[in-house]
Design an enzyme around this catalytic site. Structure first.
Site, PDB file in Angstrom:
ATOM      1  N   ASP A  37      10.236  -5.863  -8.186  1.00  0.00           N
ATOM      2  CA  ASP A  37       9.244  -5.603  -7.905  1.00  0.00           C
ATOM      3  C   ASP A  37       7.948  -6.386  -7.865  1.00  0.00           C
ATOM      4  O   ASP A  37       7.955  -7.323  -8.387  1.00  0.00           O
ATOM      5  CB  ASP A  37       8.487  -4.860  -9.187  1.00  0.00           C
ATOM      6  CG  ASP A  37       8.121  -3.462  -8.756  1.00  0.00           C
ATOM      7  OD1 ASP A  37       6.779  -3.927  -8.486  1.00  0.00           O
ATOM      8  OD2 ASP A  37       8.637  -2.202  -8.893  1.00  0.00           O
ATOM      9  N   ASP A  63       8.052  -9.815  -4.296  1.00  0.00           N
ATOM     10  CA  ASP A  63       7.039  -9.438  -3.260  1.00  0.00           C
ATOM     11  C   ASP A  63       8.188  -9.087  -1.994  1.00  0.00           C
ATOM     12  O   ASP A  63       8.751 -10.076  -1.027  1.00  0.00           O
ATOM     13  CB  ASP A  63       6.036  -9.992  -2.672  1.00  0.00           C
ATOM     14  CG  ASP A  63       4.822  -9.107  -1.370  1.00  0.00           C
ATOM     15  OD1 ASP A  63       5.436  -8.260  -0.682  1.00  0.00           O
ATOM     16  OD2 ASP A  63       3.314  -9.897  -1.558  1.00  0.00           O
ATOM     17  N   TYR A 154       1.732   6.933   6.258  1.00  0.00           N
ATOM     18  CA  TYR A 154       2.452   7.369   4.853  1.00  0.00           C
ATOM     19  C   TYR A 154       4.306   7.879   5.966  1.00  0.00           C
ATOM     20  O   TYR A 154       4.956   7.160   5.505  1.00  0.00           O
ATOM     21  CB  TYR A 154       2.397   7.826   4.139  1.00  0.00           C
ATOM     22  CG  TYR A 154       3.430   7.770   2.905  1.00  0.00           C
ATOM     23  CD1 TYR A 154       3.968   6.731   2.172  1.00  0.00           C
ATOM     24  CD2 TYR A 154       3.830   9.706   3.073  1.00  0.00           C
ATOM     25  CE1 TYR A 154       4.802   7.330   1.485  1.00  0.00           C
ATOM     26  CE2 TYR A 154       5.549   9.266   1.983  1.00  0.00           C
ATOM     27  CZ  TYR A 154       5.748   8.194   1.260  1.00  0.00           C
ATOM     28  OH  TYR A 154       6.277   8.917  -0.171  1.00  0.00           O
ATOM     29  N   LYS A 158       7.922   7.012   6.811  1.00  0.00           N
ATOM     30  CA  LYS A 158       8.992   7.529   6.196  1.00  0.00           C
ATOM     31  C   LYS A 158       9.851   8.007   7.304  1.00  0.00           C
ATOM     32  O   LYS A 158      10.906   8.358   7.503  1.00  0.00           O
ATOM     33  CB  LYS A 158       8.896   8.894   5.596  1.00  0.00           C
ATOM     34  CG  LYS A 158       8.255   8.070   3.734  1.00  0.00           C
ATOM     35  CD  LYS A 158       8.733   7.522   3.386  1.00  0.00           C
ATOM     36  CE  LYS A 158       8.444   6.931   2.145  1.00  0.00           C
ATOM     37  NZ  LYS A 158       9.828   5.800   1.045  1.00  0.00           N
TER      38      LYS A 158
END
Length: 254
Positions: A37, A63, A154, A158
């Site tokens: 993370d 990252d 977004y 996806k």
């Protein structure tokens, strides 16, 4: 789940929310888990899970949009483990813009959700190949199936994750590596609350609104998504690849 005990799993975006729940479930199943993370909290999360399950959980602040950091991490893990058996691509940036999204907006979200996911997968593949029966689980969403106002940035990522899942499943099948995606509906996590704040929405009002979008009339819980991920990573899903597993409370069933 069959066949998870003792396997090495890498989970990106593991500091909180879905990543934390997935890591906890895999650790409970007996996996050796590595959490990645960009947030410093990933260290404490790993310690908490290890203490709760009694199994080894490691962490690294990475990252995933930084190719050098990703390469350095997998060089380090390769020096400690002969192979990796499971990769969960959960890390994501949340940026909600519509047709007005600037090139900078697109670069910001694509660098994590698509390019970062690809960088992690590319660097993990040699270790997955060594296992002879690796599993990759990508995190998509119901937003990877539908159009939503002001969600173009977004949702596009996806949709892309679902496409990558199917293409990688074809590319990696000869190496015994299965690739699937999990597609959650609205899950009550810190990321959900942060998104409400970013969009100027009342959190509880938005919780009620999106709960009603699911035929089960509630938001999902992180542990319910974690169960879906654990299934796809396990030997119980040994003949499943290139698929999208819905964990959406019936959101898309209507």
């Amino acid at each position: 789940m069959r066949g998870l005990k003792g396997k090495v799993a890498v989970v990106t975006g593991g500091a909180q929310g879905l990543g934390e729940a997935i890591a906890l479930r895999l650790s409970e199943e007996g996996c050796i888990v590595w959490l990645l993370d960009v947030q410093n909290e990933v260290v404490q999360t790993a310690e908490n899970i290890s203490r709760a399950t009694g199994n080894a959980v490691f962490s690294s602040r990475v990252d995933i949009a930084d190719e050098t950091q990703v390469k350095d991490f997998f060089s380090r893990i390769a020096s400690q483990h002969e192979n990796v058996h499971i990769l969960v691509n959960n890390a994501a940036a949340f940026l909600f813009k519509g047709v007005e999204a600037s090139p900078e907006d697109w670069n910001k979200i694509l660098s994590v959700n698509v390019i970062g996911t690809t960088l992690v997968t590319q660097n993990c593949i040699p270790l997955l190949k060594r296992s002879g029966s690796g599993a990759i689980v990508n995190m998509s969403s119901v937003s990877g199936f539908i159009g939503q106002s002001q969600f173009a940035t977004y949702n596009a990522t996806k949709f892309a994750i679902r496409g990558l899942t199917k293409c990688w499943a074809v590319d990696l099948a000869d190496f015994g590596i299965r690739v699937n995606s999990v597609c959650p509906g609205y899950i009550r996590t810190q990321a959900f609350e942060n998104s409400c704040i970013a969009l100027g929405l009342d959190i509880e009002g938005e919780n009620k609104r999106v709960s009603d979008l699911h035929i089960l009339k509630r938001q999902g819980r992180p542990e319910e998504v974690a169960s879906a991920v654990a299934f796809l990573a396990s030997d119980d899903a040994s003949f499943i690849t290139g698929e999208d597993l819905m964990a959406d409370g019936g959101y898309l069933a209507k």
